[in-house]
Design a protein around this motif. Structure first.
Motif, PDB file in Angstrom:
ATOM      1  N   ALA A  99      21.261  19.490  27.345  1.00 12.92           N
ATOM      2  CA  ALA A  99      22.519  19.146  26.677  1.00 12.92           C
ATOM      3  C   ALA A  99      23.698  19.282  27.636  1.00 12.92           C
ATOM      4  O   ALA A  99      24.622  18.455  27.617  1.00 12.92           O
ATOM      5  CB  ALA A  99      22.721  20.032  25.454  1.00 12.92           C
ATOM      6  N   GLY A 100      23.671  20.312  28.475  1.00 12.00           N
ATOM      7  CA  GLY A 100      24.747  20.495  29.441  1.00 12.00           C
ATOM      8  C   GLY A 100      24.823  19.360  30.436  1.00 12.00           C
ATOM      9  O   GLY A 100      25.907  18.820  30.715  1.00 12.00           O
ATOM     10  N   TYR A 101      23.679  18.962  30.978  1.00 13.71           N
ATOM     11  CA  TYR A 101      23.661  17.813  31.892  1.00 13.71           C
ATOM     12  C   TYR A 101      24.129  16.551  31.169  1.00 13.71           C
ATOM     13  O   TYR A 101      24.865  15.728  31.737  1.00 13.71           O
ATOM     14  CB  TYR A 101      22.250  17.584  32.433  1.00 13.71           C
ATOM     15  N   GLY A 102      23.694  16.392  29.928  1.00 17.04           N
ATOM     16  CA  GLY A 102      24.098  15.209  29.177  1.00 17.04           C
ATOM     17  C   GLY A 102      25.592  15.113  28.992  1.00 17.04           C
ATOM     18  O   GLY A 102      26.154  14.016  28.894  1.00 17.04           O
ATOM     19  N   ASP A 103      26.247  16.255  28.974  1.00 11.51           N
ATOM     20  CA  ASP A 103      27.705  16.277  28.844  1.00 11.51           C
ATOM     21  C   ASP A 103      28.392  16.071  30.184  1.00 11.51           C
ATOM     22  O   ASP A 103      29.326  15.284  30.318  1.00 11.51           O
ATOM     23  CB  ASP A 103      28.128  17.613  28.230  1.00 11.51           C
ATOM     24  N   VAL A 104      27.929  16.779  31.225  1.00  9.32           N
ATOM     25  CA  VAL A 104      28.674  16.817  32.477  1.00  9.32           C
ATOM     26  C   VAL A 104      28.454  15.571  33.346  1.00  9.32           C
ATOM     27  O   VAL A 104      29.338  15.182  34.111  1.00  9.32           O
ATOM     28  CB  VAL A 104      28.310  18.102  33.267  1.00  9.32           C
ATOM     29  N   VAL A 105      27.279  14.937  33.225  1.00  3.60           N
ATOM     30  CA  VAL A 105      26.995  13.778  34.069  1.00  3.60           C
ATOM     31  C   VAL A 105      28.015  12.649  33.852  1.00  3.60           C
ATOM     32  O   VAL A 105      28.572  12.109  34.822  1.00  3.60           O
ATOM     33  CB  VAL A 105      25.553  13.279  33.866  1.00  3.60           C
ATOM     34  N   PRO A 106      28.325  12.257  32.601  1.00  2.00           N
ATOM     35  CA  PRO A 106      29.251  11.128  32.433  1.00  2.00           C
ATOM     36  C   PRO A 106      30.674  11.409  32.894  1.00  2.00           C
ATOM     37  O   PRO A 106      31.295  10.564  33.555  1.00  2.00           O
ATOM     38  CB  PRO A 106      29.211  10.850  30.924  1.00  2.00           C
ATOM     39  N   TRP A 107      31.232  12.581  32.534  1.00  2.00           N
ATOM     40  CA  TRP A 107      32.662  12.779  32.797  1.00  2.00           C
ATOM     41  C   TRP A 107      32.940  13.386  34.160  1.00  2.00           C
ATOM     42  O   TRP A 107      34.104  13.440  34.578  1.00  2.00           O
ATOM     43  CB  TRP A 107      33.316  13.613  31.703  1.00  2.00           C
ATOM     44  N   TRP A 108      31.918  13.827  34.868  1.00  2.00           N
ATOM     45  CA  TRP A 108      32.141  14.357  36.213  1.00  2.00           C
ATOM     46  C   TRP A 108      31.374  13.537  37.244  1.00  2.00           C
ATOM     47  O   TRP A 108      31.987  12.820  38.054  1.00  2.00           O
ATOM     48  CB  TRP A 108      31.736  15.827  36.272  1.00  2.00           C
ATOM     49  N   PHE A 109      30.046  13.595  37.221  1.00  2.00           N
ATOM     50  CA  PHE A 109      29.268  13.010  38.310  1.00  2.00           C
ATOM     51  C   PHE A 109      29.391  11.491  38.371  1.00  2.00           C
ATOM     52  O   PHE A 109      29.598  10.925  39.446  1.00  2.00           O
ATOM     53  CB  PHE A 109      27.803  13.437  38.193  1.00  2.00           C
ATOM     54  N   ARG A 110      29.243  10.821  37.232  1.00  2.00           N
ATOM     55  CA  ARG A 110      29.408   9.356  37.244  1.00  2.00           C
ATOM     56  C   ARG A 110      30.845   8.978  37.607  1.00  2.00           C
ATOM     57  O   ARG A 110      31.078   8.029  38.361  1.00  2.00           O
ATOM     58  CB  ARG A 110      29.048   8.770  35.878  1.00  2.00           C
ATOM     59  N   LEU A 111      31.783   9.730  37.067  1.00  2.00           N
ATOM     60  CA  LEU A 111      33.201   9.404  37.267  1.00  2.00           C
ATOM     61  C   LEU A 111      33.587   9.390  38.736  1.00  2.00           C
ATOM     62  O   LEU A 111      34.349   8.529  39.177  1.00  2.00           O
ATOM     63  CB  LEU A 111      34.064  10.416  36.506  1.00  2.00           C
ATOM     64  N   VAL A 112      33.069  10.321  39.511  1.00  2.00           N
ATOM     65  CA  VAL A 112      33.490  10.411  40.911  1.00  2.00           C
ATOM     66  C   VAL A 112      32.566   9.661  41.862  1.00  2.00           C
ATOM     67  O   VAL A 112      32.989   9.293  42.967  1.00  2.00           O
ATOM     68  CB  VAL A 112      33.622  11.883  41.360  1.00  2.00           C
ATOM     69  N   ASN A 113      31.316   9.414  41.463  1.00  2.00           N
ATOM     70  CA  ASN A 113      30.359   8.750  42.354  1.00  2.00           C
ATOM     71  C   ASN A 113      30.321   7.238  42.219  1.00  2.00           C
ATOM     72  O   ASN A 113      30.210   6.523  43.224  1.00  2.00           O
ATOM     73  CB  ASN A 113      28.949   9.294  42.102  1.00  2.00           C
ATOM     74  N   GLU A 114      30.388   6.742  40.978  1.00  2.00           N
ATOM     75  CA  GLU A 114      30.240   5.305  40.779  1.00  2.00           C
ATOM     76  C   GLU A 114      31.278   4.469  41.536  1.00  2.00           C
ATOM     77  O   GLU A 114      30.945   3.405  42.061  1.00  2.00           O
ATOM     78  CB  GLU A 114      30.288   4.978  39.280  1.00  2.00           C
ATOM     79  N   PRO A 115      32.544   4.922  41.643  1.00  2.00           N
ATOM     80  CA  PRO A 115      33.519   4.085  42.340  1.00  2.00           C
ATOM     81  C   PRO A 115      33.275   3.921  43.839  1.00  2.00           C
ATOM     82  O   PRO A 115      33.839   3.013  44.446  1.00  2.00           O
ATOM     83  CB  PRO A 115      34.853   4.822  42.093  1.00  2.00           C
ATOM     84  N   LEU A 116      32.444   4.790  44.447  1.00  2.00           N
ATOM     85  CA  LEU A 116      32.290   4.699  45.898  1.00  2.00           C
ATOM     86  C   LEU A 116      30.891   4.306  46.363  1.00  2.00           C
ATOM     87  O   LEU A 116      30.689   3.974  47.534  1.00  2.00           O
ATOM     88  CB  LEU A 116      32.699   6.018  46.571  1.00  2.00           C
ATOM     89  N   VAL A 117      29.903   4.292  45.469  1.00  2.00           N
ATOM     90  CA  VAL A 117      28.521   4.171  45.925  1.00  2.00           C
ATOM     91  C   VAL A 117      28.216   2.826  46.565  1.00  2.00           C
ATOM     92  O   VAL A 117      27.516   2.765  47.596  1.00  2.00           O
ATOM     93  CB  VAL A 117      27.534   4.479  44.781  1.00  2.00           C
ATOM     94  N   ASP A 118      28.708   1.718  46.029  1.00  2.00           N
ATOM     95  CA  ASP A 118      28.367   0.407  46.585  1.00  2.00           C
ATOM     96  C   ASP A 118      28.828   0.289  48.038  1.00  2.00           C
ATOM     97  O   ASP A 118      28.056  -0.101  48.926  1.00  2.00           O
ATOM     98  CB  ASP A 118      29.009  -0.714  45.753  1.00  2.00           C
ATOM     99  N   GLU A 119      30.087   0.616  48.287  1.00  2.00           N
ATOM    100  CA  GLU A 119      30.596   0.477  49.646  1.00  2.00           C
ATOM    101  C   GLU A 119      30.021   1.553  50.576  1.00  2.00           C
ATOM    102  O   GLU A 119      29.879   1.319  51.777  1.00  2.00           O
ATOM    103  CB  GLU A 119      32.122   0.501  49.655  1.00  2.00           C
ATOM    104  N   LEU A 120      29.683   2.715  50.024  1.00  2.00           N
ATOM    105  CA  LEU A 120      29.053   3.741  50.848  1.00  2.00           C
ATOM    106  C   LEU A 120      27.677   3.276  51.324  1.00  2.00           C
ATOM    107  O   LEU A 120      27.318   3.457  52.494  1.00  2.00           O
ATOM    108  CB  LEU A 120      28.927   5.047  50.057  1.00  2.00           C
ATOM    109  N   VAL A 121      26.914   2.659  50.433  1.00  2.00           N
ATOM    110  CA  VAL A 121      25.628   2.097  50.836  1.00  2.00           C
ATOM    111  C   VAL A 121      25.827   1.023  51.898  1.00  2.00           C
ATOM    112  O   VAL A 121      25.098   0.962  52.904  1.00  2.00           O
ATOM    113  CB  VAL A 121      24.883   1.539  49.608  1.00  2.00           C
ATOM    114  N   GLY A 122      26.818   0.158  51.695  1.00  2.00           N
ATOM    115  CA  GLY A 122      27.104  -0.868  52.695  1.00  2.00           C
ATOM    116  C   GLY A 122      27.457  -0.270  54.041  1.00  2.00           C
ATOM    117  O   GLY A 122      27.026  -0.757  55.095  1.00  2.00           O
TER     118      GLY A 122
END
Length: 448
Positions: A99-122
Motif C-alpha cells: 500500500a505504501g509503494y502504491g501511494d508513493v510511486v505515483p506522486w514521487w517516483f513517477r513525478l520526477v522520473n517520467e519527465p526525464l527518462v526519454d532524453e536520458l535514454v537518448g
C-alpha cells in the motif's frame, strides 16, 4: 579514460552530495557529465561540472506548494512504506509495504522520473557511458544504463531506507508466493513498464542498482544484503564566500545553529520556534551563529537585547563554520551531520524528517550528540541540552570516535578505482531494441 554519468532529478541538496565524487572522477582524468532536468543546470555548472539538461522540469515544487498533505509527508516521519524501515523484519506486513509503494510511486517516483527518462535514454545511447551513478530516487538512471550496457550504482544521501524496504518487500512477496515486478508490486510494475519501453527486462537491479556507494560508516546502516562500497562523505556547500568575521577567534564559546534549506525551499517551514530557541541560547555564556533563510526578519524579532550574543546570517558555509563551533544545533540533515562529524563537533539534532530521525539516532549511538524530538524542542530544553554538550566531555569523545570512523573510510579519490573495477565487472551488451515511440531520436549517428 572512462565516461561517467551522474544522474539525478532536479534537487539541489542531492546534487551537493554528488559533487565531491563527480569531481574525484574528473580529477582522476575521467570524462564526467551530470544529467538532470533543466532547472538544476545552473547549480551543476556552478559546481564546475559539465551539465546535460534532459527532459523537462518535474512538478514536485508545485505539488508541495499546492498540496499541504504532501509537504507534511516529506517533512515528517509518516511516509509509508519507508516509515517502517527500522522495524524488525518479522513485524512487517506485505500489505502495508504494498500500500505504501502504491501511494508513493505515483506522486514521487513517477513525478520526477517520467519527465526525464526519454532524453536520458537518448543521451546514454549517444554518449555511451561506462558507468552511471544515480541518486536513490532517480530510477531512470538504472534504466538508461541498461539500455547502453553501462554499469550502474546508487550514491546514497542518507540512511538507505530505499534499499532496506525494498529488500523486505521482496522477501515477504517471496514468502507469499507472489512475483516481484508484477501487478501486486507497485514499484516493480512501474519499473517493468518504464524499462519495457526501451527493451529493458525487469530485475531487482533497477530498484537498488548493481552496487551502492554509501557515505556513512557501517553503524549507521540498516541490515541488508546490498553490496555497499564505502566512500567518505565530502563537503560541498555550493557557491560560498567565507566572511571576514569567521576568521576571528570567538570571544565566547561558539554554538552553530542551522535548519537546512529544504524546510523553507520545499516544505512547510520550520517545525520548531526559531526565535524562542535563539533567545534561550543567548541566555547561555556563548556566541550563537545561526545560518537561516529570512535572517533579516529573524534579527528583527530577536531585537537588540540579544544582538551581541546571536549572529543571524542568510548563509554561512557550513564547512567553514563547523570547525569554529563547540556545539552544532541542527535539523538532522545528511549534509549537516556529515560536515559536523568530520570536525568532531558534538551535535544536538532536532530531527523531524524521515531519514533525519535515523541519522540523528546514529549520532546519538556514537555518543557524539543528543537526539531531541521536535515536539520537545522548546527553547528551554534546547538550551539545557546544549549546556550538557558543552560541559560533558563524553560527547567530545563520542564525536572524536565518529570522526575517526569517517576518516577511516576511503576518500572519494580513493574510491574511484574500486568503483571503476565494479563498472568493468557489471557492464553488459547494450539493448538493441528500438527506442520507445515517444522518445526523441537522439541516438548516435555513425558513418562507414
Amino acid at each position: 579514460m572512462s565516461r561517467v554519468l551522474f544522474v539525478l532529478y532536479a534537487e539541489k541538496t542531492h546534487l551537493f552530495i554528488q559533487v565531491p565524487l563527480a569531481r574525484a572522477f574528473a580529477a582522476a582524468g575521467h570524462e564526467v557529465r551530470v544529467a538532470s532536468q533543466p532547472e538544476l543546470v545552473p547549480e551543476i555548472t556552478r559546481a564546475g561540472l559539465t551539465a546535460v539538461p534532459v527532459g523537462r522540469d518535474h512538478g514536485m515544487g508545485r505539488l508541495l506548494a499546492l498540496r499541504p498533505e504532501f509537504r507534511s509527508r516529506f517533512g515528517g516521519s509518516d511516509l509509508p512504506p519507508f516509515d517502517v524501515a527500522d522495524v524488525p523484519g518479522e513485524l512487517l506486513s506485505l500489505d502495508y509495504l504494498r500500500a505504501g509503494y502504491g501511494d508513493v510511486v505515483p506522486w514521487w517516483f513517477r513525478l520526477v522520473n517520467e519527465p526525464l527518462v526519454d532524453e536520458l535514454v537518448g543521451l546514454c545511447r549517444w554518449w555511451e557511458p561506462e558507468l552511471v551513478v544515480w541518486e536513490p530516487g532517480t530510477f531512470a538512471g538504472g534504466v538508461a544504463a541498461r539500455v547502453c550496457g553501462a554499469a550502474h550504482g546508487r550514491l546514497t544521501w542518507g540512511v538507505d531506507f530505499f534499499g532496506r524496504v525494498r529488500e523486505q518487500f521482496v522477501r515477504l512477496a517471496g514468502e507469499a508466493g507472489e512475483p516481484v515486478g508484477g501487478a501486486g508490486d507497485p514499484l516493480g510494475a512501474w519499473l517493468s513498464d518504464l524499462g519495457g519501453r526501451y527493451g529493458v527486462a525487469y530485475d531487482e537491479e533497477l530498484t537498488t542498482g548493481q552496487f551502492t556507494a554509501d557515505l556513512l560508516p557501517t553503524p549507521f546502516r540498516f541490515d541488508t544484503a546490498i553490496d555497499y562500497v564505502p566512500v567518505r562523505y565530502g563537503t560541498y556547500n555550493g557557491v560560498s564566500v567565507v566572511p571576514r568575521w569567521l576568521w576571528e577567534v570567538p570571544v565566547r564559546t561558539r554554538v552553530g545553529f542551522t535548519l537546512g534549506l529544504s524546510a523553507v525551499e520545499r516544505l512547510a517551514g520550520y517545525a520548531v520556534s526559531v526565535v524562542e530557541i535563539l533567545k534561550a541560547l543567548a541566555a547561555l555564556d556563548v556566541e550563537v551563529v545561526a545560518a537561516l533563510p529570512g535572517a533579516a526578519g529573524i534579527r528583527e524579532q530577536l531585537g537588540a537585547v540579544v544582538g551581541d550574543r546571536v549572529r543571524v546570517e542568510e548563509f554561512v558555509p557550513l564547512a567553514a563554520l563547523a570547525p569554529t563551533c563547540a556545539v552544532m544545533v541542527h535539523h538532522g540533515g545528511f549534509g549537516t551531520i556529515g560536515t559536523t562529524s568530520l570536525h568532531a563537533v558534538p551535535q544536538l539534532a532536532l530531527a523531524e524528517q524521515l531519514d533525519a530521525i535515523w541519522l540523528a539516532r546514529g549520532v546519538s549511538s556514537y555518543g557524539a550528540g543528543i537526539d531531541l524530538q521536535v515536539a520537545e524542542a522548546t527553547g528551554e530544553r534546547v538550551a539545557h541540552e546544549v549546556q550538557r554538550l558543552l560541559t560533558d566531555p563524553s560527547f567530545t569523545e563520542g564525536a572524536q570516535r565518529l570522526r575517526a570512523d569517517l576518516h577511516a573510510m576511503p576518500s572519494a579519490a580513493e574510491a574511484v578505482p574500486e568503483l571503476l573495477r565494479l563498472a568493468d565487472r557489471h557492464r553488459r551488451p547494450p539493448v538493441a531494441a528500438a527506442p520507445h515511440p515517444q522518445a526523441k531520436n537522439t541516438g548516435r549517428q555513425t558513418t562507414a
